[in-house]
Design a protein around this motif. Structure first.
Motif, PDB file in Angstrom:
ATOM      1  N   GLY A 110      18.656   2.959  -2.823  1.00  0.00           N
ATOM      2  CA  GLY A 110      17.849   3.439  -1.710  1.00  0.00           C
ATOM      3  C   GLY A 110      16.352   3.422  -1.950  1.00  0.00           C
ATOM      4  O   GLY A 110      15.567   3.541  -0.996  1.00  0.00           O
ATOM      5  N   ALA A 112      14.266   0.950  -2.943  1.00  0.00           N
ATOM      6  CA  ALA A 112      13.570  -0.203  -2.359  1.00  0.00           C
ATOM      7  C   ALA A 112      13.426  -0.070  -0.856  1.00  0.00           C
ATOM      8  O   ALA A 112      12.437  -0.522  -0.274  1.00  0.00           O
ATOM      9  N   GLU A 113      14.408   0.571  -0.213  1.00  0.00           N
ATOM     10  CA  GLU A 113      14.375   0.703   1.242  1.00  0.00           C
ATOM     11  C   GLU A 113      13.534   1.883   1.709  1.00  0.00           C
ATOM     12  O   GLU A 113      12.878   1.814   2.760  1.00  0.00           O
ATOM     13  N   HIS A 114      13.542   2.984   0.949  1.00  0.00           N
ATOM     14  CA  HIS A 114      12.973   4.224   1.477  1.00  0.00           C
ATOM     15  C   HIS A 114      11.808   4.811   0.675  1.00  0.00           C
ATOM     16  O   HIS A 114      11.136   5.721   1.168  1.00  0.00           O
ATOM     17  N   HIS A 116       8.118   4.695  -1.553  1.00  0.00           N
ATOM     18  CA  HIS A 116       6.824   4.022  -1.659  1.00  0.00           C
ATOM     19  C   HIS A 116       6.397   4.019  -3.125  1.00  0.00           C
ATOM     20  O   HIS A 116       6.875   4.810  -3.929  1.00  0.00           O
ATOM     21  N   ASP A 123       1.153  -1.610  -1.389  1.00  0.00           N
ATOM     22  CA  ASP A 123       2.035  -0.451  -1.509  1.00  0.00           C
ATOM     23  C   ASP A 123       1.277   0.841  -1.214  1.00  0.00           C
ATOM     24  O   ASP A 123       1.770   1.717  -0.498  1.00  0.00           O
ATOM     25  N   GLU A 201      19.943   8.932  -5.575  1.00  0.00           N
ATOM     26  CA  GLU A 201      19.730   8.078  -4.405  1.00  0.00           C
ATOM     27  C   GLU A 201      18.483   8.531  -3.651  1.00  0.00           C
ATOM     28  O   GLU A 201      18.182   9.733  -3.593  1.00  0.00           O
ATOM     29  N   ARG A 203      16.913   8.560   0.090  1.00  0.00           N
ATOM     30  CA  ARG A 203      17.316   8.422   1.483  1.00  0.00           C
ATOM     31  C   ARG A 203      16.100   8.507   2.383  1.00  0.00           C
ATOM     32  O   ARG A 203      15.009   8.881   1.951  1.00  0.00           O
ATOM     33  N   ALA A 204      16.268   8.171   3.637  1.00  0.00           N
ATOM     34  CA  ALA A 204      15.161   8.208   4.595  1.00  0.00           C
ATOM     35  C   ALA A 204      14.598   9.613   4.744  1.00  0.00           C
ATOM     36  O   ALA A 204      13.421   9.781   5.088  1.00  0.00           O
TER      37      ALA A 204
END
Length: 366
Positions: A110, A112-114, A116, A123, A201, A203-204
C-alpha cells in the motif's frame, strides 16, 4: 583521441564528479540527468512544508566547465559495448561514473499507492499539495529524514496533527542528550511519537500496524528506508544485496574497472571495512576522491584509496531549532551536542555549503 567520461546522475555526488572530471582530466565529459535542475535533496522536507526553494539550473552550475549536459532518462547500460541507453538515443563511454542515487523504498503493501515521500522534488511537491487539506499526517521512519520532516511540518502547520511512527526505539542513533533534545523539540511542536511499531500496510485513510491496530491519517509520509535503481544489476555489474554497485578502495567497480561508483548507488567501505551510510556528507568527499583516483589512472599513476571519517550529524528541527550530534570517526554518537538556534544556524550553513561545493567542487571537504 581523448577518452569520453559519461556521468549518469546529477545529484550531489554526480554533479561534483562531472565537474571535477572535466577539471582534473583531459577527457571529454558528458553529464546525463533526467531533469535540467539541481535538486537540494536535503531541503525537500522544507518544500513539502510549503516553502519555496531556489532554482538551480544545471546549465548555470556547469557554465564554463566544458561538461556537456544531456537531459534525458537512462533506461539501460550495455557493459559489453560500453553504451548508456537513453529514452532519446544512446551514448558510448570509455569510462562511466555511476551516480544514480537512491529513492525511498515503498515496498510495504500500500505504500506505493497511498504514501508520499521526500526523495525527489516531485514527491515533495505532491506531498505539499496533499497537505493543503489535511488535518492529520503520519511520518513513518525515525531516522534523520523522518525527524526533520515531522518537525518541519509541525512548525509550518501548527494546525496539523503530526505523528511519527518508527519500528525501533526513538532516537536510538543519537546520544542520550541528543535524543532528549529531539524529544523536547517534538513536545514543543506537538509531534507525537509511536515507537516499536511495525507497519503492515498503508491505506488511503492511514496505517495498519502489525498488531492489527489502525492509525488514521489524512496523509502518510514514508521515510523508512531507501532503494537504488536496478540498472547496475541489469548491466551485469557486481552489486550487493541492495543493488548498489560494489566498488574497491578507489571506488572503481570490482567487476568492471572502467566504471566508478559514487553517492548512494555505490556500496562504499573504508579500508577498515566500515560501510559508509547514504548521505550528502559522505557523497561529496568520496566523489572528490573517486575522481582523483580516476584521474590518476588516466595519467598512469597509482590511485590512492578512499579515506573518510565522520564528524557529526546535522538535524534540523524546523527553522529555529536543530541538533548537531557530534560523533566518533565511525559515526557512533558521543554525548557532545549543539542545540537550539545555534544548531539551526550551523545546519543552514552546512546546507548552503553543499551548493557552494557544487559550484566549486575542488574545495576541500571532509
Amino acid at each position: 583521441m581523448a577518452e569520453h567520461i559519461v556521468v549518469i546522475g546529477a545529484g550531489y555526488a554526480g554533479l561534483a564528479a562531472a565537474k571535477l572530471a572535466a577539471r582534473w582530466t583531459d577527457a571529454r565529459v558528458t553529464l546525463v540527468n533526467e531533469r535540467d535542475r539541481f535538486v537540494e535533496r536535503v531541503r525537500l522536507h522544507q518544500l513539502a512544508a510549503g516553502q519555496r526553494l531556489r532554482e538551480l539550473p544545471l546549465a548555470d552550475l556547469l557554465g564554463g566547465t566544458g561538461v556537456e549536459l544531456v537531459v534525458d532518462r537512462v533506461t539501460g547500460i550495455d557493459a559489453d559495448t560500453r553504451e548508456v541507453r537513453l529514452t532519446g538515443g544512446a551514448l558510448t563511454y570509455d569510462r562511466l561514473v555511476y551516480a544514480l542515487g537512491s529513492r525511498t523504498d515503498l515496498g510495504v503493501p500500500g505504500a506505493a499507492e497511498h504514501a508520499h515521500s521526500v526523495s525527489t522534488a516531485e514527491d515533495a511537491e505532491a506531498l505539499a499539495g496533499a497537505l493543503r487539506t489535511a488535518r492529520a499526517v503520519t511520518v513513518v521512519g525515525g531516522g534523520l529524514t523522518g525527524i526533520e520532516a515531522a518537525a518541519e511540518l509541525a512548525e509550518s502547520r501548527p494546525d496539523l496533527a503530526v505523528l511519527l511512527v518508527t519500528g525501533g526505539r526513538f532516537g536510538a542513533a543519537l546520544s542520550a542528550k541528543g535524543a532528549r533534545h529531539v524529544r523536547a523539540a517534538f513536545d514543543r511542536l506537538g509531534v507525537r511519537v509511536r515507537d516499536h511499531a511495525t507497519v503492515a500496510e498503508v491505506r488511503a485513510d492511514g496505517l495498519l500496524l502489525g498488531t492489527g491496530e489502525h492509525l488514521p491519517a489524512d496523509a502518510v509520509v514514508w521515510t523508512a528506508g531507501f532503494r537504488v535503481p536496478g540498472l547496475a544489476r541489469e548491466a551485469g555489474f557486481e552489486v550487493d544485496a541492495h543493488g548498489r554497485l560494489v566498488v574497491d578502495e578507489t571506488l572503481a567497480s570490482v567487476s568492471h574497472p572502467e566504471v566508478v561508483g559514487v553517492g548512494d548507488a555505490a556500496a562504499i567501505r573504508r579500508p577498515d571495512g566500515l560501510e559508509l551510510r547514504m548521505a550528502c556528507a559522505t557523497g561529496l568527499p568520496t566523489a572528490q576522491q573517486a575522481v582523483r583516483a580516476l584521474a590518476s589512472r588516466l595519467a598512469g599513476r597509482e590511485p590512492r584509496p578512499v579515506r573518510f571519517r565522520y564528524v557529526n550529524q546535522c538535524v534540523s528541527l524546523g527553522r529555529r531549532d536543530g541538533l548537531i550530534q557530534f560523533t566518533r570517526a565511525d559515526d557512533s554518537p558521543v554525548e557532545r551536542v549543539l542545540t537550539g538556534r545555534a544548531a539551526a544556524r550551523y545546519k543552514e550553513l552546512v546546507v548552503r555549503g553543499t551548493v557552494l561545493f557544487e559550484r566549486h567542487p575542488a574545495l576541500p571537504v571532509g
